[in-house]
Motif scaffolding. Structure first.
Motif, PDB file in Angstrom:
ATOM      1  N   SER A 163     -41.737  -5.104  -9.659  1.00 22.88           N
ATOM      2  CA  SER A 163     -40.938  -4.067 -10.308  1.00 22.88           C
ATOM      3  C   SER A 163     -40.548  -2.973  -9.328  1.00 22.88           C
ATOM      4  N   LEU A 164     -41.466  -2.623  -8.432  1.00 22.58           N
ATOM      5  CA  LEU A 164     -41.182  -1.585  -7.436  1.00 22.58           C
ATOM      6  C   LEU A 164     -40.190  -2.084  -6.377  1.00 22.58           C
ATOM      7  N   ILE A 165     -40.250  -3.369  -6.046  1.00 22.24           N
ATOM      8  CA  ILE A 165     -39.267  -3.947  -5.119  1.00 22.24           C
ATOM      9  C   ILE A 165     -37.869  -3.839  -5.719  1.00 22.24           C
ATOM     10  N   ILE A 166     -37.755  -4.185  -6.998  1.00 23.38           N
ATOM     11  CA  ILE A 166     -36.466  -4.115  -7.690  1.00 23.38           C
ATOM     12  C   ILE A 166     -35.942  -2.677  -7.685  1.00 23.38           C
ATOM     13  N   LEU A 167     -36.832  -1.721  -7.896  1.00 19.84           N
ATOM     14  CA  LEU A 167     -36.446  -0.303  -7.901  1.00 19.84           C
ATOM     15  C   LEU A 167     -35.888   0.115  -6.541  1.00 19.84           C
ATOM     16  N   VAL A 168     -36.583  -0.287  -5.458  1.00 25.61           N
ATOM     17  CA  VAL A 168     -36.140   0.090  -4.107  1.00 25.61           C
ATOM     18  C   VAL A 168     -34.797  -0.567  -3.770  1.00 25.61           C
ATOM     19  N   LEU A 169     -34.666  -1.867  -4.056  1.00 24.41           N
ATOM     20  CA  LEU A 169     -33.427  -2.578  -3.738  1.00 24.41           C
ATOM     21  C   LEU A 169     -32.256  -2.086  -4.589  1.00 24.41           C
ATOM     22  N   ALA A 170     -32.542  -1.726  -5.834  1.00 23.96           N
ATOM     23  CA  ALA A 170     -31.485  -1.168  -6.687  1.00 23.96           C
ATOM     24  C   ALA A 170     -31.002   0.167  -6.126  1.00 23.96           C
ATOM     25  N   THR A 171     -31.930   0.950  -5.590  1.00 23.12           N
ATOM     26  CA  THR A 171     -31.575   2.221  -4.962  1.00 23.12           C
ATOM     27  C   THR A 171     -30.702   1.996  -3.732  1.00 23.12           C
ATOM     28  N   ILE A 172     -31.091   1.005  -2.910  1.00 24.04           N
ATOM     29  CA  ILE A 172     -30.323   0.677  -1.705  1.00 24.04           C
ATOM     30  C   ILE A 172     -28.906   0.226  -2.083  1.00 24.04           C
ATOM     31  N   SER A 173     -28.817  -0.663  -3.085  1.00 27.94           N
ATOM     32  CA  SER A 173     -27.507  -1.161  -3.522  1.00 27.94           C
ATOM     33  C   SER A 173     -26.653  -0.029  -4.065  1.00 27.94           C
ATOM     34  N   GLY A 174     -27.286   0.886  -4.800  1.00 28.31           N
ATOM     35  CA  GLY A 174     -26.552   2.030  -5.331  1.00 28.31           C
ATOM     36  C   GLY A 174     -25.990   2.899  -4.228  1.00 28.31           C
ATOM     37  N   ILE A 175     -26.793   3.112  -3.176  1.00 26.83           N
ATOM     38  CA  ILE A 175     -26.335   3.920  -2.033  1.00 26.83           C
ATOM     39  C   ILE A 175     -25.166   3.239  -1.334  1.00 26.83           C
ATOM     40  N   GLN A 176     -25.267   1.907  -1.161  1.00 28.33           N
ATOM     41  CA  GLN A 176     -24.224   1.171  -0.456  1.00 28.33           C
ATOM     42  C   GLN A 176     -22.909   1.136  -1.218  1.00 28.33           C
ATOM     43  N   PHE A 177     -22.979   0.914  -2.529  1.00 31.43           N
ATOM     44  CA  PHE A 177     -21.760   0.719  -3.302  1.00 31.43           C
ATOM     45  C   PHE A 177     -21.197   1.993  -3.920  1.00 31.43           C
ATOM     46  N   PHE A 178     -22.057   2.973  -4.154  1.00 28.32           N
ATOM     47  CA  PHE A 178     -21.578   4.188  -4.823  1.00 28.32           C
ATOM     48  C   PHE A 178     -21.796   5.457  -3.988  1.00 28.32           C
ATOM     49  N   GLY A 179     -22.444   5.283  -2.863  1.00 30.01           N
ATOM     50  CA  GLY A 179     -22.713   6.445  -2.036  1.00 30.01           C
ATOM     51  C   GLY A 179     -22.150   6.283  -0.649  1.00 30.01           C
ATOM     52  N   THR A 180     -23.055   6.141   0.307  1.00 32.56           N
ATOM     53  CA  THR A 180     -22.641   6.030   1.702  1.00 32.56           C
ATOM     54  C   THR A 180     -23.469   4.978   2.401  1.00 32.56           C
ATOM     55  N   ASN A 181     -22.934   4.427   3.468  1.00 33.41           N
ATOM     56  CA  ASN A 181     -23.676   3.455   4.278  1.00 33.41           C
ATOM     57  C   ASN A 181     -24.442   4.159   5.395  1.00 33.41           C
ATOM     58  N   ASP A 182     -24.913   5.352   5.121  1.00 30.10           N
ATOM     59  CA  ASP A 182     -25.630   6.130   6.132  1.00 30.10           C
ATOM     60  C   ASP A 182     -26.820   5.339   6.671  1.00 30.10           C
ATOM     61  N   ALA A 183     -26.796   5.040   7.972  1.00 29.10           N
ATOM     62  CA  ALA A 183     -27.812   4.186   8.581  1.00 29.10           C
ATOM     63  C   ALA A 183     -29.204   4.796   8.473  1.00 29.10           C
ATOM     64  N   GLY A 184     -29.298   6.121   8.591  1.00 27.26           N
ATOM     65  CA  GLY A 184     -30.606   6.777   8.556  1.00 27.26           C
ATOM     66  C   GLY A 184     -31.351   6.508   7.266  1.00 27.26           C
ATOM     67  N   ILE A 185     -30.658   6.618   6.130  1.00 22.21           N
ATOM     68  CA  ILE A 185     -31.289   6.386   4.830  1.00 22.21           C
ATOM     69  C   ILE A 185     -31.675   4.925   4.669  1.00 22.21           C
ATOM     70  N   LEU A 186     -30.749   4.029   4.982  1.00 22.07           N
ATOM     71  CA  LEU A 186     -30.992   2.602   4.783  1.00 22.07           C
ATOM     72  C   LEU A 186     -32.051   2.061   5.744  1.00 22.07           C
ATOM     73  N   LEU A 187     -32.090   2.597   6.973  1.00 19.89           N
ATOM     74  CA  LEU A 187     -33.104   2.163   7.928  1.00 19.89           C
ATOM     75  C   LEU A 187     -34.507   2.472   7.436  1.00 19.89           C
ATOM     76  N   PHE A 188     -34.647   3.494   6.608  1.00 13.77           N
ATOM     77  CA  PHE A 188     -35.954   3.838   6.051  1.00 13.77           C
ATOM     78  C   PHE A 188     -36.244   3.061   4.762  1.00 13.77           C
ATOM     79  N   LEU A 189     -35.241   2.947   3.900  1.00 11.62           N
ATOM     80  CA  LEU A 189     -35.466   2.335   2.587  1.00 11.62           C
ATOM     81  C   LEU A 189     -35.761   0.834   2.661  1.00 11.62           C
ATOM     82  N   PHE A 190     -35.071   0.113   3.541  1.00 10.73           N
ATOM     83  CA  PHE A 190     -35.322  -1.328   3.651  1.00 10.73           C
ATOM     84  C   PHE A 190     -36.789  -1.635   3.982  1.00 10.73           C
ATOM     85  N   PRO A 191     -37.387  -0.959   4.978  1.00 10.35           N
ATOM     86  CA  PRO A 191     -38.794  -1.240   5.298  1.00 10.35           C
ATOM     87  C   PRO A 191     -39.769  -0.955   4.160  1.00 10.35           C
TER      88      PRO A 191
END
Length: 397
Positions: free
Chosen positions: A281-309
């Motif tokens: 459930s927590l994996i789904i939450l993190v990946l949903a957050t990442i997808s939301g940032i990518q599609f509705f926010g920004t592709n800011d590398a700093g945020i995504l480099l932290f969230l993926f790990p």
């Protein structure tokens, strides 16, 4: 007489560390060879040369291990890996990578069956099994970290052209582990005659086992989507250089290591099924957050480099937790056969994942990377819920 857990712990952890380094250098190899103009399609199939031999050799490995003994088989596998790692730096042709990964995959099939067999013959309690398997599997994450940090530092230095000589350290580590095992008495598994192996295998197969193997396939499918392809995603989509691509991936290995160590200490306080579902459930939450940032926010590398790990913190406990729950129910005499099935479906999950990822990367669809993995995790959650419901009915009988 069973060998104490304390005595076998170090060589078992070193074994998984070694195999982790040789198996998870795939991300490094893909990154380096893609710069040498090797296409992503070819590199995607390179993973199959590692995974398919693992699948094909596993059932044969059970008979081999049964005949020659667990310790001797494990020492042989480590010796071959050490020798192959010693040779690799001096070979330049691409086809040798295929041969190298095929040999490494075969040795891993033998090694993992031996390691699981040793653990199973020393520990019977379900939660103790989960704790030990998480501790040993945690060293697998250290291998990913060492590969990314060590090789990442090497390829970013003025000695970058000599990056393959980093494999010599694996040869040295193999020699140390072989020495430790040579001085360690271990309980051997009961030998299964070749003609009885098919009967024993058929006894293992049931609806619960089929669903369990589907879960193993799915977990490795998801893990491999990160382990081998995350550096290339960072570099090609987020425009991060090779060094930081590998270092960001090593951060995921650190989170994965922490996830397994934390699980090893907490698992006896919680029901395995509830802990497992909470992690998904927590994996789904993190990946949903990442997808939301990518599609509705920004592709800011700093945020995504932290969230993926961060996904590694919750993804890493899944494999040992679900495996320990099932292996505790399997008769000790069938442990090697059971482990061979785990190895087969793990390798298939890894191979299919890499091939599909190569298509995703080859068609420049990297924007869907997180969404693609999120879909796979949702499928895993559905299968897992079915498994636990059926398992409760089966084990209550």
């Amino acid at each position: 007489m069973m060998t104490s857990t304390a005595r076998i712990s170090l060589p078992l952890k070193l074994t998984f560390l070694i195999f982790s380094m040789v198996l998870n250098c795939m991300g490094l190899v893909i990154l380096q060879l893609s710069e040498a103009k090797i296409t992503f399609e070819k590199l995607g199939f390179l993973e199959s040369f590692k995974d398919l031999p693992i699948a094909f050799i596993s059932l044969f490995a059970v008979n081999f291990i049964s005949r020659f003994g667990t310790k001797k088989s494990l020492i042989l596998a480590l010796s071959i890996v050490g020798i192959c790692s010693l040779i690799l730096p001096f070979v330049e042709v691409f086809w040798f990578y295929k041969v190298w990964f095929a040999i490494v995959g075969t040795c891993f099939a033998i090694g993992k069956i031996c390691v699981y067999g040793i653990i199973r013959h020393n520990i019977s309690d379900e939660k103790s099994l989960a704790k030990t398997m998480n501790s040993v599997e945690a060293s697998f994450m250290i291998g990913i970290f060492v590969v990314n940090i060590g090789f990442g530092s090497l390829i970013s230095s003025r000695f970058s052209e000599f990056w393959k000589f980093g494999f010599l350290s694996i040869s040295l580590l193999s020699a140390i582990t072989i020495f430790l095992f040579s001085r360690l008495p271990v309980s051997e598994s009961v030998r299964i005659e070749k003609e009885n192996m098919r009967k024993e295998l058929l006894k293992l197969i049931n609806p619960l086992m089929v669903i369990f193997l589907a879960i193993i396939f799915s977990i490795v499918f998801i893990e491999q989507s990160f382990n081998s392809w995350l550096p290339s995603f960072y570099k090609n989509h987020l425009k991060v250089n090779s060094f930081f691509s590998l270092q960001a991936t090593s951060l995921m290995a650190v989170f994965s290591y922490l996830g397994r160590i934390i699980t090893a200490h907490l698992i006896q306080r919680f029901a395995l099924s509830k802990y497992y579902i909470a992690c998904i459930s927590l994996i789904i939450l993190v990946l949903a957050t990442i997808s939301g940032i990518q599609f509705f926010g920004t592709n800011d590398a700093g945020i995504l480099l932290f969230l993926f790990p961060v996904t590694g913190l919750f993804l890493s406990p899944l494999y040992p937790v679900i495996s320990s729950k099932m292996i505790a129910r399997v008769d000790k005499s069938r442990t090697n056969l059971f482990t061979s099935l785990i190895v087969i479906f793990s390798s298939l999950g890894s191979s299919v994942s890499s091939i599909m990822m190569s298509v995703l990367f080859g068609n420049q669809m990297l924007g869907y990377y997180s969404l693609y993995i999120l879909s796979a995790v949702i499928v895993l959650l559905i299968i897992s819920l079915i498994y636990f419901k059926l398992a409760d009915r089966t084990f209550e009988k």
